[in-house]
Motif scaffolding. Structure first.
Motif, PDB file in Angstrom:
ATOM      1  N   UNK A  39     -64.927   3.997 -99.104  1.00 44.51           N
ATOM      2  CA  UNK A  39     -64.475   3.133-100.201  1.00 44.51           C
ATOM      3  C   UNK A  39     -63.240   3.661-100.915  1.00 44.51           C
ATOM      4  N   UNK A  40     -63.027   4.978-100.848  1.00 44.85           N
ATOM      5  CA  UNK A  40     -61.895   5.561-101.536  1.00 44.85           C
ATOM      6  C   UNK A  40     -62.153   5.939-102.975  1.00 44.85           C
ATOM      7  N   UNK A  41     -63.375   5.705-103.487  1.00 44.82           N
ATOM      8  CA  UNK A  41     -63.700   6.080-104.871  1.00 44.82           C
ATOM      9  C   UNK A  41     -63.551   7.588-105.050  1.00 44.82           C
ATOM     10  N   UNK A  42     -63.114   7.987-106.254  1.00 48.71           N
ATOM     11  CA  UNK A  42     -62.814   9.403-106.517  1.00 48.71           C
ATOM     12  C   UNK A  42     -63.530   9.882-107.771  1.00 48.71           C
ATOM     13  N   UNK A  43     -64.066  11.100-107.709  1.00 45.18           N
ATOM     14  CA  UNK A  43     -64.520  11.830-108.895  1.00 45.18           C
ATOM     15  C   UNK A  43     -63.639  13.070-108.996  1.00 45.18           C
TER      16      UNK A  43
END
Length: 530
Positions: A39-43
């Motif tokens: 998804x490419x989501x980042x933390x």
């Protein structure tokens, strides 16, 4: 004779795992720590620290206290490290559950570990609820939300004060993974904060991860290899860990290409695909500098084939090598260094070897026949001593004593040889465990399931090599009950309905009687000789 690592000892910080691992991100709060490969989501590192603080506070607010066990039943996701470190920061103990487990296997682990809470995802909720009917817990938390259950958002929204825990890193447990050890049924492996902090610190002189490193995390975090080597090692040195929920070759290759992955820590089946699958040629994998294999033996020819193929088109080339460890060792005791970190005078490590003992680690090779140290050049059972060695097995003094002796030596059950440079090669196994796709499969567990079938009078299970893949497959030898005509397929279907997929029986042979010693022990060597 104890053989020391060729690398100097390193200092082991006297810190909890969250305090140690999250420290690197303080100077780079806006740098990515975790990236969802699909998804490419980042933390970011800064967000990770904040989320961990809130989760720990929320668990404390819910009544959990130091030493309480929280089970986690979840695939790889960018939120898994938040959950792990939040549990650890609260002083609790995280017990990871294999994502493939059946309700019966989950219930066993909940019961044995004494877990008070289970954290899972909605997709796995049905199995958790079935397990909890057999072993109730105080609460089921569903990370992505489900009616009647708190979600991760609920926990991270807590306004409770930050938790202050007085840690004794050398004694306090941080995680309780389950392993079959050198033999028998699954046992809770008691790993302390110091065990995990030590193991990440010990690997540093051999595998020097940089802040710009991007590590692909497809091996599961519920496995100690994924938890320590991929997740905590990557985060501790300020890099980014790119997660995938499961292994799919196309997703794996695309993620390496799109996210410019620099390091991959894998198991041999992935290297088999990299060496032989035509899909590999469709992707740009030139960002890779290192692939390190673990969890099962890696054939030397396969390692070289994968390395040769991936080096075609790579600017500086990629190194394919392997390491060695086990859950009881947190898990690393040996690994192959980056080329620039090789001991003085060496330019390469032979393919097929597991490299060198890591710093602060002593080894012995002990003859199974004499019980004394093997002669130079001879093979022997590998014994390991160091700060990464487990505290013991939970509530199982007998099993602990069988594996960990009074002098602190952990008897691995694996047979190895060491060369004049201190480079080890694992050549055999004393223990009976079957290694299938990196998972440990205990024959005793499968036999217990099979004998539960009224059509089966007796059963024995061994590992047999699949000539096509090189994998070790569980094969069952079955004694039919009087009057029974149970078929091979019925035996396999019966086991499959009660066991995780990696524990499935892959071959069946019917025999008149299971060969046993006078003491009643199954003579597996006789079965292997058939």
């Amino acid at each position: 004779m104890a053989l020391a690592s060729p690398f100097p000892d390193v200092e082991i910080p006297d810190l909890s795992v969250p305090a140690f691992v999250l420290a690197a991100g303080r100077d780079r709060p806006d740098a990515p720590a975790l990236i969802d490969g699909l998804k490419g989501d980042v933390i970011t590192h800064g967000q990770l620290a904040g989320y961990v603080d809130r989760l720990a506070a929320s668990l404390h607010e819910r009544g959990l206290r130091k030493g309480d066990v929280v089970a986690v039943f979840c695939p790889n996701t960018i939120w898994y490290p938040v959950v792990f470190h939040g549990i650890a920061a609260a002083g609790c103990v995280m017990s990871p559950i294999n994502s493939l487990y059946t309700p019966e296997e989950i219930a066993f682990q909940l019961r044995d570990s004494g877990a008070k809470v289970v954290i899972t995802i909605s997709l796995f909720l049905d199995r958790v609820q079935a397990a909890v009917e057999k072993k109730p817990v105080d609460e089921i938390i569903v990370m992505d939300g489900a009616e009647g259950h708190a979600s991760l958002i609920d926990l991270l929204s807590s306004q409770a004060p930050s938790v202050q825990v007085d840690f004794d890193p050398a004694d306090d447990l941080v995680t309780l993974p389950y392993s079959s050890g050198t033999t028998g049924l699954p046992k809770g492996v008691m790993l302390t904060h110091r065990n995990l902090v030590a193991n990440v610190s010990q690997c540093r002189p051999l595998i020097a991860l940089g802040e710009e490193e991007r590590i692909i995390a497809v091996l599961p975090f519920f496995h100690i290899y994924g938890l320590t080597v991929l997740m905590n090692q990557g985060l501790a040195w300020g890099g980014a860990v790119v997660t995938l929920p499961r292994f799919d070759l196309e997703d794996f290759l695309r993620t390496i290409q799109d996210h410019k992955i620099t390091r991959a820590f894998v198991a041999p089946p992935i290297l088999l695909a990299l060496a032989k699958h035509p899909l590999v040629d469709q992707y740009d994998l030139s960002s890779l500098t290192s692939i390190l294999s673990g969890a099962a033996p890696l054939d030397a020819d396969l390692a070289m084939a994968a390395q040769d193929r991936l080096r075609k088109g790579a600017a500086d080339g990629v190194t394919v090598a392997q390491g060695y460890g086990m859950t009881e060792l947190s898990p690393v005791s040996h690994t192959t260094p980056d080329p620039e970190n090789l001991p003085s005078g060496l330019t390469d490590v032979p393919k097929g070897s597991v490299g060198f003992a890591i710093p602060n680690t002593e080894c012995r090779l002990v003859s199974s026949e004499t019980g004394t140290d093997a002669a130079p050049g001879e093979s022997g059972e590998l014994w390991v001593r160091g700060p990464q060695v487990m505290k013991g097995y939970l509530n199982n003094a007998a099993a602990t004593a069988d594996t960990l002796d009074d002098e602190g030596w952990l008897h691995t059950g694996d047979v190895a040889v060491v060369d004049e440079h201190g480079c080890y090669t694992v050549v055999d196994r004393v223990k009976e465990l079957i290694k299938y796709k990196g998972y440990q499969v205990a024959p005793a567990e499968l036999e217990a399931v099979l004998i539960g079938n009224p059509d089966i009078a007796d059963a024995a299970v061994i590992g047999v090599k699949d000539e096509a893949t090189g994998e070790e497959l569980p094969k069952a030898f079955i004694v039919r009950a009087p009057g029974s005509s149970i078929s091979e397929q019925e035996v396999m279907d019966y086991a499959a309905s009660r066991l995780a997929p990696h524990k499935k029986i892959r071959a069946v042979e019917f025999i008149d009687a299971v060969p046993k010693s006078a003491a009643g022990k199954i003579l597996r060597k006789d079965l292997k000789n058939r």
